[in-house]
Design a protein around this motif. Structure first.
Motif, short mmCIF file in Angstrom:
data_model
loop_
_atom_site.label_atom_id
_atom_site.label_comp_id
_atom_site.label_asym_id
_atom_site.label_seq_id
_atom_site.Cartn_x
_atom_site.Cartn_y
_atom_site.Cartn_z
N LEU A 324 0.85 -1.19 0.00
CA LEU A 324 0.00 0.00 0.00
C LEU A 324 0.89 1.25 0.00
N TYR A 325 0.71 2.10 -1.00
CA TYR A 325 1.55 3.28 -1.16
C TYR A 325 0.70 4.54 -1.14
N VAL A 326 1.30 5.62 -0.63
CA VAL A 326 0.69 6.95 -0.71
C VAL A 326 1.71 7.88 -1.35
N GLU A 327 1.24 8.77 -2.21
CA GLU A 327 2.12 9.73 -2.86
C GLU A 327 1.48 11.10 -2.82
N ALA A 328 2.25 12.09 -2.39
CA ALA A 328 1.79 13.48 -2.33
C ALA A 328 2.60 14.29 -3.34
N VAL A 329 1.89 15.06 -4.18
CA VAL A 329 2.55 15.81 -5.24
C VAL A 329 2.03 17.25 -5.28
N PRO A 330 2.68 18.18 -4.60
CA PRO A 330 2.33 19.60 -4.79
C PRO A 330 2.99 20.10 -6.07
N SER A 331 2.31 21.00 -6.78
CA SER A 331 2.85 21.50 -8.03
C SER A 331 2.25 22.86 -8.36
N VAL A 332 2.83 23.52 -9.34
CA VAL A 332 2.29 24.78 -9.85
C VAL A 332 2.49 24.76 -11.36
N ASN A 333 1.46 25.18 -12.10
CA ASN A 333 1.59 25.25 -13.55
C ASN A 333 1.08 26.60 -14.05
N PHE A 334 1.61 27.00 -15.19
CA PHE A 334 1.24 28.27 -15.83
C PHE A 334 0.72 27.93 -17.22
N HIS A 335 -0.60 28.00 -17.38
CA HIS A 335 -1.26 27.52 -18.60
C HIS A 335 -1.78 28.68 -19.44
N LYS A 336 -1.70 28.49 -20.74
CA LYS A 336 -2.18 29.52 -21.67
C LYS A 336 -3.66 29.84 -21.45
N GLU A 337 -4.47 28.81 -21.14
CA GLU A 337 -5.90 29.01 -20.94
C GLU A 337 -6.19 29.95 -19.77
N HIS A 338 -5.27 29.99 -18.80
CA HIS A 338 -5.43 30.87 -17.64
C HIS A 338 -4.56 32.12 -17.77
N ASP A 339 -4.16 32.41 -19.02
CA ASP A 339 -3.33 33.59 -19.30
C ASP A 339 -2.03 33.53 -18.51
N TYR A 340 -1.53 32.31 -18.31
CA TYR A 340 -0.27 32.03 -17.61
C TYR A 340 -0.27 32.47 -16.15
N HIS A 341 -1.46 32.61 -15.56
CA HIS A 341 -1.53 32.87 -14.12
C HIS A 341 -1.19 31.58 -13.37
N PRO A 342 -0.55 31.64 -12.21
CA PRO A 342 -0.16 30.41 -11.50
C PRO A 342 -1.39 29.62 -11.04
N ASN A 343 -1.39 28.33 -11.34
CA ASN A 343 -2.43 27.41 -10.91
C ASN A 343 -1.78 26.42 -9.94
N TYR A 344 -2.02 26.60 -8.65
CA TYR A 344 -1.43 25.73 -7.63
C TYR A 344 -2.29 24.48 -7.49
N SER A 345 -1.63 23.33 -7.36
CA SER A 345 -2.39 22.09 -7.23
C SER A 345 -1.72 21.17 -6.21
N PHE A 346 -2.53 20.25 -5.70
CA PHE A 346 -2.03 19.26 -4.75
C PHE A 346 -2.70 17.94 -5.08
N LEU A 347 -1.88 16.93 -5.40
CA LEU A 347 -2.37 15.60 -5.75
C LEU A 347 -2.02 14.62 -4.64
N LEU A 348 -3.00 13.86 -4.20
CA LEU A 348 -2.78 12.80 -3.21
C LEU A 348 -3.32 11.51 -3.80
N LEU A 349 -2.46 10.49 -3.89
CA LEU A 349 -2.92 9.23 -4.48
C LEU A 349 -2.51 8.05 -3.61
N PHE A 350 -3.30 6.98 -3.71
CA PHE A 350 -3.05 5.73 -3.01
C PHE A 350 -3.01 4.61 -4.04
N ASP A 351 -1.99 3.75 -3.92
CA ASP A 351 -1.85 2.58 -4.79
C ASP A 351 -1.94 1.32 -3.94
N LEU A 352 -2.83 0.42 -4.33
CA LEU A 352 -2.99 -0.87 -3.66
C LEU A 352 -2.67 -1.96 -4.67
N PHE A 353 -1.75 -2.85 -4.32
CA PHE A 353 -1.29 -3.89 -5.26
C PHE A 353 -1.67 -5.29 -4.76
#
Length: 358
Positions: A324-353
């Motif tokens: 059983l795994y957990v992964e946390a991924v904070p990130s920031v992206n600058f997308h053309k659709e948002h006129d390159y304004h910073p879009n902060y994100s946080f991904l939390l995932l669990f993997d069960l094998f």
């Protein structure tokens, strides 16, 4: 909006911290109380069934084909080259798409992930991936189910009308051909929903000095999306012990779609102990004819160039049990659709094998 985003990230972070606390309290090992024993028994039961199903199907094909091959997998042929151990360790631990395309393991992976973003809506997804090799019937055959989730499960038995190839789960068989002139090749025949497709993947490994260079070319033809092709070029090196630095270049085309998408990423993974690891990445996504709808507008515009910049950090760890795994991924992206304004994100995932995933 920023306050709401911070609140949602805090909620996810607390959940991740609770998981890590549970791991710490258990000392990273299995407990001894009744509940722990029941969990271990259930996981062992399901894993055994996965291996038994694979073995029964394998034996059934042996009877049909009338032949039986050596159970040693072709991945062991020729031995491992320098730097290959670190490459495989990183790809296996982080479950990269490269690893998923090349592995010979028998497993079922269940993934639950939740992502919150400051400029986009929250998303929660559940995916199932199944992988069954057939060493007796043919050591080069693999059965697979990919991209199965709660939303597209019904598309297994009907044709999807989505505009993207991700709209339906994929079911099929892979054939890994013998190496020829240093080229490794894999051929796939499957269904995406009820849409048949064929795919060919070719890769070759070069070792100039302290680097490993691996070009990968994929061709695919499907009833639904016609012809597509993509190229990925990997540059890997080990700058320090137990550290992998990777540069990846990618591009591709698809019939009836104008322009060519391309991307560039820099990735560094380190601290891999078998139970935990970290990675940081910087990626750029571009297109020669990108179509997008600006915020506050209903009109589609075209753009040629890099339309998204993403910086991400990931921490992955097995918790409570080694499967059983957990992964946390904070990130920031600058997308053309948002006129390159910073879009902060946080991904939390669990993997069960279940099965033999490593």
């Amino acid at each position: 909006m920023e306050t709401d985003f911070i609140r949602r990230v805090a909620r996810l972070a607390i959940g991740g911290m609770l998981c890590l606390s549970l791991y710490a309290e258990e000392g990273g090992e299995a407990g001894t109380d009744l509940n722990d024993t029941m969990v271990d028994d259930f996981h062992g039961f399901v894993s055994d069934r996965v291996l038994e199903w694979s073995d029964a199907l394998d034996r059934g094909l042996v009877k049909i084909l009338g032949t039986e091959e050596d159970e040693d997998t072709f991945e062991k042929e020729g031995g491992e080259k320098p730097l290959e151990i670190e490459r495989k360790k990183s790809d296996t631990f982080f479950q990269t798409r490269k690893y998923l395309n090349e592995t010979a393991r028998t497993y079922i992976r269940m993934r639950l992930d939740t992502s919150v973003q400051s400029l986009e809506k929250e998303e929660t997804n559940f995916h199932v991936r199944l992988h069954l090799p057939l060493p007796r019937a043919s050591r080069r055959l693999r059965l697979f189910i990919e991209d199965l989730n709660e939303e597209n499960a019904e598309n297994l038995v009907k044709k999807s009308d989505t505009e993207s190839g991700e709209g339906a789960p994929k079911v099929g068989i892979n054939y890994f051909a013998p190496e020829a002139f240093g080229v490794h090749s894999k051929y796939s025949l499957g269904l995406s929903g009820l849409h048949p497709y064929v795919r060919a993947r070719y890769n070759m490994v070069f070792e100039p000095g302290a680097w490993v260079i691996e070009p990968v070319q994929i061709f695919q033809y499907s009833e639904e999306y016609d012809f597509s092709e993509s190229t990925n070029l990997y540059f890997d090196t080990e700058p320090w012990e137990d550290t992998l630095f990777r540069i990846r270049l990618g591009r591709g085309t698809q019939a009836h779609r104008k322009g060519m998408p391309y991307d560039l990423s820099f990735n560094c993974s380190w601290g891999l102990t078998g139970r935990s690891g970290m990675r940081v990445s910087q990626s750029f996504a571009g297109h020669t004819r990108y179509e997008y709808t600006p915020e506050g507008s209903d009109e589609t515009e075209k753009y040629s160039g890099i339309y998204n910049y993403t910086t991400a950090f990931g921490y992955r760890r097995s918790i409570w049990r080694k499967w059983l795994y957990v992964e946390a991924v904070p990130s920031v992206n600058f997308h053309k659709e948002h006129d390159y304004h910073p879009n902060y994100s946080f991904l939390l995932l669990f993997d069960l094998f279940f099965g033999k995933y490593r």
